[in-house]
Design a protein around this motif. Structure first.
Motif, PDB file in Angstrom:
ATOM      1  N   PHE A   1     -29.256   7.646  -9.226  1.00 55.75           N
ATOM      2  CA  PHE A   1     -29.065   8.679 -10.240  1.00 55.75           C
ATOM      3  C   PHE A   1     -27.885   9.570  -9.875  1.00 55.75           C
ATOM      4  CE2 PHE A   1     -29.722  12.976 -11.797  1.00 55.75           C
ATOM      5  CZ  PHE A   1     -30.017  12.792 -13.131  1.00 55.75           C
ATOM      6  N   GLN A   2     -27.816  10.005  -8.618  1.00 56.98           N
ATOM      7  CA  GLN A   2     -26.721  10.888  -8.200  1.00 56.98           C
ATOM      8  C   GLN A   2     -25.380  10.171  -8.260  1.00 56.98           C
ATOM      9  OE1 GLN A   2     -27.106  13.900  -8.061  1.00 56.98           O
ATOM     10  NE2 GLN A   2     -29.090  14.486  -7.221  1.00 56.98           N
ATOM     11  N   ARG A   3     -25.359   8.913  -7.852  1.00 53.23           N
ATOM     12  CA  ARG A   3     -24.119   8.139  -7.960  1.00 53.23           C
ATOM     13  C   ARG A   3     -23.690   8.013  -9.420  1.00 53.23           C
ATOM     14  NH1 ARG A   3     -23.273   1.709  -6.335  1.00 53.23           N
ATOM     15  NH2 ARG A   3     -22.082   1.194  -8.202  1.00 53.23           N
ATOM     16  N   SER A   4     -24.624   7.676 -10.287  1.00 52.18           N
ATOM     17  CA  SER A   4     -24.298   7.516 -11.711  1.00 52.18           C
ATOM     18  C   SER A   4     -23.832   8.829 -12.316  1.00 52.18           C
ATOM     19  CB  SER A   4     -25.523   6.995 -12.472  1.00 52.18           C
ATOM     20  OG  SER A   4     -25.923   5.734 -11.987  1.00 52.18           O
ATOM     21  N   ARG A   5     -24.444   9.920 -11.892  1.00 52.77           N
ATOM     22  CA  ARG A   5     -24.052  11.227 -12.419  1.00 52.77           C
ATOM     23  C   ARG A   5     -22.626  11.590 -11.993  1.00 52.77           C
ATOM     24  NH1 ARG A   5     -25.435  17.110 -10.875  1.00 52.77           N
ATOM     25  NH2 ARG A   5     -24.906  18.179 -12.809  1.00 52.77           N
ATOM     26  N   ALA A   6     -22.286  11.320 -10.728  1.00 49.74           N
ATOM     27  CA  ALA A   6     -20.934  11.604 -10.254  1.00 49.74           C
ATOM     28  C   ALA A   6     -19.901  10.815 -11.060  1.00 49.74           C
ATOM     29  CB  ALA A   6     -20.818  11.268  -8.769  1.00 49.74           C
ATOM     30  N   VAL A   7     -20.195   9.546 -11.301  1.00 44.77           N
ATOM     31  CA  VAL A   7     -19.276   8.706 -12.073  1.00 44.77           C
ATOM     32  C   VAL A   7     -19.139   9.220 -13.502  1.00 44.77           C
ATOM     33  CG1 VAL A   7     -18.974   6.392 -13.056  1.00 44.77           C
ATOM     34  CG2 VAL A   7     -19.670   6.662 -10.668  1.00 44.77           C
TER      35      VAL A   7
ATOM     36  N   ALA B   1     -15.403   9.731  -7.034  1.00 43.70           N
ATOM     37  CA  ALA B   1     -15.663  10.442  -8.286  1.00 43.70           C
ATOM     38  C   ALA B   1     -15.429  11.937  -8.123  1.00 43.70           C
ATOM     39  CB  ALA B   1     -17.091  10.173  -8.757  1.00 43.70           C
ATOM     40  N   LEU B   2     -15.915  12.509  -7.024  1.00 41.27           N
ATOM     41  CA  LEU B   2     -15.716  13.940  -6.791  1.00 41.27           C
ATOM     42  C   LEU B   2     -14.235  14.259  -6.576  1.00 41.27           C
ATOM     43  CD1 LEU B   2     -18.747  14.777  -4.470  1.00 41.27           C
ATOM     44  CD2 LEU B   2     -18.490  15.285  -6.909  1.00 41.27           C
ATOM     45  N   ALA B   3     -13.513  13.360  -5.908  1.00 47.30           N
ATOM     46  CA  ALA B   3     -12.078  13.567  -5.716  1.00 47.30           C
ATOM     47  C   ALA B   3     -11.341  13.531  -7.045  1.00 47.30           C
ATOM     48  CB  ALA B   3     -11.518  12.507  -4.769  1.00 47.30           C
ATOM     49  N   SER B   4     -11.776  12.653  -7.926  1.00 48.50           N
ATOM     50  CA  SER B   4     -11.163  12.561  -9.259  1.00 48.50           C
ATOM     51  C   SER B   4     -11.508  13.770 -10.116  1.00 48.50           C
ATOM     52  CB  SER B   4     -11.630  11.278  -9.950  1.00 48.50           C
ATOM     53  OG  SER B   4     -11.204  11.220 -11.292  1.00 48.50           O
ATOM     54  N   LEU B   5     -12.718  14.279  -9.937  1.00 50.94           N
ATOM     55  CA  LEU B   5     -13.184  15.412 -10.731  1.00 50.94           C
ATOM     56  C   LEU B   5     -12.360  16.662 -10.455  1.00 50.94           C
ATOM     57  CD1 LEU B   5     -15.374  16.146 -12.798  1.00 50.94           C
ATOM     58  CD2 LEU B   5     -16.889  16.679 -10.879  1.00 50.94           C
ATOM     59  N   LYS B   6     -12.024  16.905  -9.214  1.00 47.94           N
ATOM     60  CA  LYS B   6     -11.146  18.011  -8.809  1.00 47.94           C
ATOM     61  C   LYS B   6     -11.631  19.366  -9.314  1.00 47.94           C
ATOM     62  CE  LYS B   6      -7.007  15.116  -8.649  1.00 47.94           C
ATOM     63  NZ  LYS B   6      -5.647  14.843  -9.220  1.00 47.94           N
TER      64      LYS B   6
ATOM     65  N   SER C   1     -17.993  21.438  -5.064  1.00 46.66           N
ATOM     66  CA  SER C   1     -18.493  20.087  -4.820  1.00 46.66           C
ATOM     67  C   SER C   1     -19.586  20.067  -3.756  1.00 46.66           C
ATOM     68  CB  SER C   1     -17.350  19.155  -4.399  1.00 46.66           C
ATOM     69  OG  SER C   1     -16.452  18.927  -5.467  1.00 46.66           O
ATOM     70  N   ALA C   2     -19.564  21.050  -2.862  1.00 47.91           N
ATOM     71  CA  ALA C   2     -20.590  21.116  -1.817  1.00 47.91           C
ATOM     72  C   ALA C   2     -21.986  21.252  -2.420  1.00 47.91           C
ATOM     73  CB  ALA C   2     -20.304  22.278  -0.868  1.00 47.91           C
ATOM     74  N   LEU C   3     -22.081  21.907  -3.585  1.00 53.27           N
ATOM     75  CA  LEU C   3     -23.376  22.046  -4.249  1.00 53.27           C
ATOM     76  C   LEU C   3     -23.907  20.684  -4.671  1.00 53.27           C
ATOM     77  CD1 LEU C   3     -22.663  25.182  -6.491  1.00 53.27           C
ATOM     78  CD2 LEU C   3     -23.930  25.106  -4.318  1.00 53.27           C
ATOM     79  N   PHE C   4     -23.026  19.848  -5.207  1.00 51.91           N
ATOM     80  CA  PHE C   4     -23.432  18.500  -5.609  1.00 51.91           C
ATOM     81  C   PHE C   4     -23.851  17.691  -4.382  1.00 51.91           C
ATOM     82  CE2 PHE C   4     -22.919  14.035  -6.369  1.00 51.91           C
ATOM     83  CZ  PHE C   4     -23.316  13.840  -7.680  1.00 51.91           C
ATOM     84  N   VAL C   5     -23.046  17.745  -3.323  1.00 60.07           N
ATOM     85  CA  VAL C   5     -23.321  16.956  -2.124  1.00 60.07           C
ATOM     86  C   VAL C   5     -24.628  17.396  -1.475  1.00 60.07           C
ATOM     87  CG1 VAL C   5     -22.494  16.394   0.197  1.00 60.07           C
ATOM     88  CG2 VAL C   5     -20.892  16.431  -1.726  1.00 60.07           C
TER      89      VAL C   5
END
Length: 410
Positions: free
Chosen positions: A314-320, A287-292, A296-300
């Motif tokens: 929740f974090q997985r669903s948010r990334a998607v 998802a993060l790769a697709s988001l571009k 991204s380090a802040l999310f991780v």
């Protein structure tokens, strides 16, 4: 603080503690006038889940409470009572229970029993009948993710990212488990203990009993074509889950995160967090790769702090959800605000995008709007709250009055 019942009227903006998930619902404008609160709505399970509110091996309590953001389900099964926070995770459990029922049918078949006899495999654990009158009751008023902000900076203590055992790898049990789970459309590394135990039983019998995964699927009434409807995100990585070990998946995830400008130590901290399955990690990385987008380090970094399955989901669903709506909303870089990673839209507005069930105007929600106001400061642009859930009429009115644009996502 909990979510529970209405307590009166707002006090001075920003006076509430910053220790609950409501801190991530946020706002940019401090609410200067007093406003009444509401208790989170209670709804029927049937109104949310329809016919899936009960099944052959489970039932969901008729009344579903809420913490003001996520619905809190009570799931009764033959294997115990489970408290599930959030409609997304509840539907995943229903899929897993359907897969569990298929596995029980498989383990009772003649072809499977004969395979066990030939190889003298230890007896399997068969499911019991549905418990219809357990004494357990809902013991909480908030979801696990509701305490996310109270642990900012907490370190992760998991020691290993691999989910496969040495013995299981050598004997072929792990490979059989992965293949079987993928055929049924569920996570091979599920944290749902009844399904995990049954997958291990069947996979062990398959690997040591000379029965192929295809043969096992044929043992299910309906044949090899029987599969449980899975989520789109899992469908897209089915071949990877079936063909790669958990260690290989983790290695792939770390590589993808490093290419997204996440430091290797931070990427490794995420993949070592046992609140996530390897499937979760792969979904997040893709998802993060697709988001571009940048940051991204802040999310991780925030995701790596998860201490419960609910937070991880929740974090997985948010990334998607971010990746799925990136183009339509014009989502830009992650920015840190009040200790939580949000996003800037391409036009400069602040975006708070979250997978929530229903936002109610509780005291906590109102208080957290003020907290984010002090962290962000007014920039003259209306922020955007985007969610795939709903808002109560009161929450819609108050959030709009505070200056937000609300976007409903599908």
């Amino acid at each position: 603080m909990g979510f529970g019942r209405a307590r009166g009227r707002t006090s001075q903006c920003g006076s509430r503690p910053f220790g609950i998930l409501l801190g991530l619902v946020l706002a940019v404008f401090c609410l200067g006038s007093a406003a009444a609160f509401e208790a989170p709505p209670t709804v029927s399970a049937a109104s949310i889940l329809g016919a899936q509110a009960s099944g052959p091996n489970y039932r969901v309590d008729p009344e579903v409470h809420s913490d003001g953001l996520l619905r809190l389900f009570v799931l009764r099964t033959a294997f115990g009572t489970f408290e599930i926070a959030g409609e997304g995770l509840m539907r995943e459990r229903i899929r897993e229970l359907s897969a569990l029922r298929k596995l029980n049918e498989m383990s009772a078949s003649d072809v499977f029993v004969k395979a066990l006899e030939r190889q003298a495999t230890a007896p399997l654990r068969f499911g019991a009948d549905l418990i219809t009158s357990p004494a357990e009751t809902l013991k909480r008023s908030a979801s696990g993710v509701a305490n996310m902000f109270s642990r900012i900076g907490t370190g992760i203590t998991n020691n290993s990212a691999s989910r496969d055992s040495i013995a299981g790898s050598v004997l072929g049990v792990d490979a059989a488990r992965r293949a079987l789970a993928v055929q049924l459309g569920v996570d091979p590394y599920t944290d749902f203990s009844p399904l995990s135990a049954k997958l291990n039983d069947i996979a062990s019998a398959s690997a040591m009993g000379g029965l192929s995964v295809r043969g096992m699927m044929l043992a299910i009434p309906g044949g090899a074509g029987v599969a449980i409807s899975s989520t789109t995100t899992v469908d897209s990585i089915r071949s990877t889950l079936a063909e790669r070990t958990s260690a290989q998946i983790v290695e792939q995830v770390v590589g993808m995160l490093v290419r997204a400008k996440v430091s290797r130590p931070l990427a490794e901290r995420l993949v070592q967090n046992r609140s996530y399955t390897p499937t979760d990690l792969l979904v997040i990385a893709k998802a993060l790769a697709s988001l571009k987008v940048g940051g991204s380090a802040l999310f991780v970094a925030k995701a790596a702090e998860a201490t419960t399955r609910e937070e991880a989901y929740f974090q997985r669903s948010r990334a998607v959800l971010l990746a799925a709506n990136a183009k339509a909303l014009g989502i830009g870089s992650f920015v840190q605000l009040g200790g939580f990673p949000l996003n800037r839209l391409k036009d400069g507005r602040l975006l708070a995008l979250f997978p929530l069930d229903e936002i109610a105007w509780t005291e906590g929600v109102a208080g957290m709007f003020g907290k984010v106001a002090s962290a962000n400061g007014a920039d003259g642009q209306a922020p955007v709250l985007a969610t795939n859930g709903t808002l109560t009429p009161m929450a819609q009115a108050e959030i709009t009055r505070a200056g937000w644009t609300v976007e409903r996502l599908k």
